[in-house]
Design a protein around this motif. Structure first.
Motif, mmCIF file in Angstrom:
data_model
loop_
_atom_site.group_PDB
_atom_site.id
_atom_site.type_symbol
_atom_site.label_atom_id
_atom_site.label_comp_id
_atom_site.label_asym_id
_atom_site.label_seq_id
_atom_site.Cartn_x
_atom_site.Cartn_y
_atom_site.Cartn_z
ATOM 1 N N GLU A 5 0.844 -1.411 0.069
ATOM 2 C CA GLU A 5 0.186 -0.064 -0.039
ATOM 3 C C GLU A 5 0.919 1.212 -0.063
ATOM 4 O O GLU A 5 0.626 2.124 -0.823
ATOM 5 N N GLN A 17 2.420 1.904 -3.497
ATOM 6 C CA GLN A 17 1.202 2.070 -4.458
ATOM 7 C C GLN A 17 0.985 3.651 -3.970
ATOM 8 O O GLN A 17 0.987 4.468 -5.036
ATOM 9 N N LEU A 18 1.162 3.895 -2.871
ATOM 10 C CA LEU A 18 0.809 5.284 -2.428
ATOM 11 C C LEU A 18 1.898 6.378 -3.041
ATOM 12 O O LEU A 18 1.842 7.432 -3.720
ATOM 13 N N ARG A 19 3.221 5.777 -3.070
ATOM 14 C CA ARG A 19 4.319 6.391 -3.432
ATOM 15 C C ARG A 19 4.373 6.681 -4.929
ATOM 16 O O ARG A 19 4.640 7.754 -5.602
ATOM 17 N N ALA A 20 3.621 5.576 -5.629
ATOM 18 C CA ALA A 20 3.913 5.708 -7.069
ATOM 19 C C ALA A 20 2.615 6.935 -7.528
ATOM 20 O O ALA A 20 2.621 7.393 -8.492
ATOM 21 N N ASP A 21 1.426 6.789 -6.657
ATOM 22 C CA ASP A 21 0.444 7.701 -7.092
ATOM 23 C C ASP A 21 0.897 9.135 -6.683
ATOM 24 O O ASP A 21 0.615 9.998 -7.559
ATOM 25 N N ILE A 22 1.658 9.236 -5.696
ATOM 26 C CA ILE A 22 2.252 10.725 -5.436
ATOM 27 C C ILE A 22 3.215 10.918 -6.391
ATOM 28 O O ILE A 22 3.298 12.087 -6.908
ATOM 29 N N ASP A 23 3.978 10.042 -6.875
ATOM 30 C CA ASP A 23 5.174 10.641 -8.186
ATOM 31 C C ASP A 23 4.288 10.818 -9.308
ATOM 32 O O ASP A 23 4.690 11.826 -9.973
ATOM 33 N N LYS A 24 3.332 10.048 -9.696
ATOM 34 C CA LYS A 24 2.480 10.586 -10.608
ATOM 35 C C LYS A 24 1.863 11.805 -10.661
ATOM 36 O O LYS A 24 1.732 12.777 -11.510
ATOM 37 N N ALA A 25 1.155 12.214 -9.433
ATOM 38 C CA ALA A 25 0.594 13.263 -9.418
ATOM 39 C C ALA A 25 1.557 14.412 -9.398
ATOM 40 O O ALA A 25 1.324 15.668 -9.699
#
Length: 102
Positions: A12, A15-23
């Motif tokens: 989790e 995934q949160l880090r990946a979502d933050i990087d994308k944002a």
């Protein structure tokens, strides 16, 4: 937004880090799009498009470049005004202005 990171699993968190990087990657794109929209709206308020304004702008330098950076010929200087950093570096390295002339 209140997230308890200590209760999240490793997956989790990844995934949160990946979502933050994308944002974060899209922030600049969104800001540019907002700026473009604001510029278009401002031009439209005066009855112009951005292309109309771009065509009405300056047509370029009155003085052609006399010197070019040997390492990057896209970097040029007319010989007027302050010397660019690449000119200063070339002069310190022993080159002359004649060596840099186009």
């Amino acid at each position: 937004m209140n997230i308890d990171l200590y209760k999240m699993s490793g997956e989790e968190l990844k995934q949160l880090r990946a979502d933050i990087d994308k944002a974060l990657e899209t922030i600049e794109l969104r800001r540019k799009a907002e700026a473009l929209k604001a510029a278009e709206d401002a031009a439209k308020a005066y009855g112009f498009s951005l292309n109309d304004l771009k065509e009405a702008g300056p047509k370029g330098s009155k003085n052609p470049p006399k010197y070019a950076n040997p390492a990057d010929p896209r970097q040029t200087w007319t010989g007027r005004g302050r010397k660019p950093q690449w000119v200063n570096e070339a002069l310190k390295a022993g080159k002359t202005l004649e060596d840099l002339s186009i």
